[in-house]
Design a protein around this motif. Structure first.
Motif, short mmCIF file in Angstrom:
data_model
loop_
_atom_site.label_atom_id
_atom_site.label_comp_id
_atom_site.label_asym_id
_atom_site.label_seq_id
_atom_site.Cartn_x
_atom_site.Cartn_y
_atom_site.Cartn_z
N UNK A 30 0.85 -1.21 0.00
CA UNK A 30 0.00 0.00 0.00
C UNK A 30 0.88 1.25 0.00
N UNK A 31 1.89 1.27 0.86
CA UNK A 31 2.79 2.43 0.90
C UNK A 31 3.55 2.59 -0.42
N UNK A 32 3.98 1.47 -1.00
CA UNK A 32 4.69 1.53 -2.28
C UNK A 32 3.82 2.11 -3.38
N UNK A 33 2.55 1.68 -3.44
CA UNK A 33 1.65 2.22 -4.46
C UNK A 33 1.33 3.68 -4.20
N UNK A 34 1.22 4.06 -2.94
CA UNK A 34 1.02 5.48 -2.63
C UNK A 34 2.19 6.32 -3.09
N UNK A 35 3.39 5.80 -2.87
CA UNK A 35 4.60 6.50 -3.31
C UNK A 35 4.66 6.59 -4.83
N UNK A 36 4.30 5.50 -5.51
CA UNK A 36 4.27 5.53 -6.98
C UNK A 36 3.29 6.58 -7.49
N UNK A 37 2.11 6.62 -6.89
CA UNK A 37 1.11 7.60 -7.31
C UNK A 37 1.60 9.03 -7.05
N UNK A 38 2.23 9.23 -5.90
CA UNK A 38 2.72 10.56 -5.55
C UNK A 38 3.87 11.04 -6.42
N UNK A 39 4.68 10.10 -6.88
CA UNK A 39 5.85 10.48 -7.70
C UNK A 39 5.58 10.40 -9.20
N UNK A 40 4.39 9.99 -9.58
CA UNK A 40 4.05 9.93 -11.00
C UNK A 40 4.12 11.34 -11.59
N UNK A 41 4.83 11.47 -12.67
CA UNK A 41 5.02 12.77 -13.32
C UNK A 41 6.27 13.47 -12.85
N UNK A 42 6.80 13.10 -11.71
CA UNK A 42 8.03 13.70 -11.19
C UNK A 42 9.25 12.84 -11.47
N UNK A 43 9.02 11.55 -11.69
CA UNK A 43 10.11 10.61 -11.97
C UNK A 43 9.80 9.90 -13.28
N UNK A 44 10.84 9.44 -13.95
CA UNK A 44 10.62 8.72 -15.20
C UNK A 44 10.16 7.28 -14.91
N UNK A 45 9.77 6.59 -15.95
CA UNK A 45 9.17 5.26 -15.84
C UNK A 45 10.12 4.24 -15.21
N UNK A 46 11.39 4.29 -15.55
CA UNK A 46 12.33 3.30 -15.01
C UNK A 46 12.52 3.48 -13.51
N UNK A 48 10.22 4.73 -11.44
CA UNK A 48 8.98 4.23 -10.85
C UNK A 48 9.00 2.70 -10.79
N UNK A 49 9.53 2.09 -11.85
CA UNK A 49 9.63 0.63 -11.88
C UNK A 49 10.53 0.12 -10.75
N UNK A 50 11.62 0.84 -10.49
CA UNK A 50 12.51 0.44 -9.40
C UNK A 50 11.80 0.52 -8.05
N UNK A 51 10.95 1.51 -7.87
CA UNK A 51 10.16 1.61 -6.63
C UNK A 51 9.21 0.43 -6.48
N UNK A 52 8.63 -0.01 -7.60
CA UNK A 52 7.74 -1.17 -7.56
C UNK A 52 8.53 -2.42 -7.18
N UNK A 53 9.68 -2.61 -7.78
CA UNK A 53 10.51 -3.78 -7.46
C UNK A 53 10.96 -3.73 -6.01
N UNK A 54 11.33 -2.56 -5.52
CA UNK A 54 11.73 -2.41 -4.12
C UNK A 54 10.56 -2.75 -3.18
N UNK A 55 9.37 -2.26 -3.50
CA UNK A 55 8.19 -2.58 -2.69
C UNK A 55 7.94 -4.08 -2.67
N UNK A 56 8.07 -4.70 -3.83
CA UNK A 56 7.84 -6.14 -3.93
C UNK A 56 8.86 -6.92 -3.10
N UNK A 57 10.12 -6.54 -3.19
CA UNK A 57 11.18 -7.24 -2.45
C UNK A 57 10.98 -7.12 -0.95
N UNK A 58 10.60 -5.94 -0.50
CA UNK A 58 10.39 -5.73 0.94
C UNK A 58 9.14 -6.47 1.41
N UNK A 59 8.07 -6.39 0.63
CA UNK A 59 6.82 -7.06 1.02
C UNK A 59 6.99 -8.58 1.07
N UNK A 60 7.84 -9.12 0.21
CA UNK A 60 8.07 -10.57 0.15
C UNK A 60 8.64 -11.11 1.45
#
Length: 189
Positions: A30-46, A48-60
């Motif tokens: 949930x926090x990872x998706x909130x961060x992705x939504x908040x940083x959308x438009x401020x960071x490039x796609x790659x 944002x993808x790293x934030x998703x992978x980081x969220x996944x690794x920590x959640x795992x």
């Protein structure tokens, strides 16, 4: 009288055990998706993808392996829908975006598999440590006994969590060696 305080990270006690163990992982998502939504438009796609992978690794770290695999797959699909142009579709215009999505999914699965293997190894290590402690205690009892054979019997059997260990018997050992030697003899023509 005041009720004892619970730590801030304690899960409610009325939840099923699996959910109590998994709630930190869900919170990370949930926090990872909130961060992705908040940083959308401020960071490039790659990034944002790293934030998703980081969220996944920590959640795992908290989620069962199948739940982690499923959630990471859903997260990559949702990432494609929300962030990869053209937005709002599962269509990918650029080959590099398709490679990015595939790499994200593969990396999430690898992390989940590695953490599952680590958990299995830790469980096995705990089981082996318990067995070693049982064997040590049995050895201490034998050492401290005035006559170990009289106390435990010549045919005593030790149970160690599902495994049966028999004390050393010279006759049985000699027979096992004889059978092993006979079975490994080359046949003469």
């Amino acid at each position: 009288r005041l009720a004892p305080m619970k730590p801030d990270n304690a899960a409610p006690q009325d939840l099923p055990e699996a959910l109590r163990q998994a709630w930190p992982g869900m919170l990370v998502w949930v926090l990872g998706w909130g961060l992705l939504q908040g940083l959308d438009g401020r960071m490039d796609l790659s990034n944002l993808a790293m934030l998703l992978v980081l969220s996944s690794a920590i959640a795992t770290l908290w989620l069962p392996v199948l739940a982690s695999l499923a959630l990471s797959t859903v997260a990559v699909l949702a990432f494609n829908w929300h962030f990869v142009p053209p937005r709002g579709t599962f269509h990918v215009d650029l080959g590099q975006h398709a490679i990015l999505l595939g790499a994200m999914l593969l990396l999430n699965w690898i992390v989940a598999a590695l953490l599952a293997a680590r958990q299995q190894q830790a469980s096995r290590a705990r089981r082996l440590a318990s067995q070693a402690e049982q064997l040590r205690l049995w050895g201490d009892r034998l050492r401290d006994a005035a006559d170990p054979l009289a106390q435990h019997g010549a045919g005593a059997i030790l149970q160690v969590e599902g495994a049966t260990l028999e004390p050393y018997a010279p006759e049985a050992h000699a027979e096992a060696v004889r059978l092993a030697v006979e079975s490994s003899k080359p046949e003469v023509l």
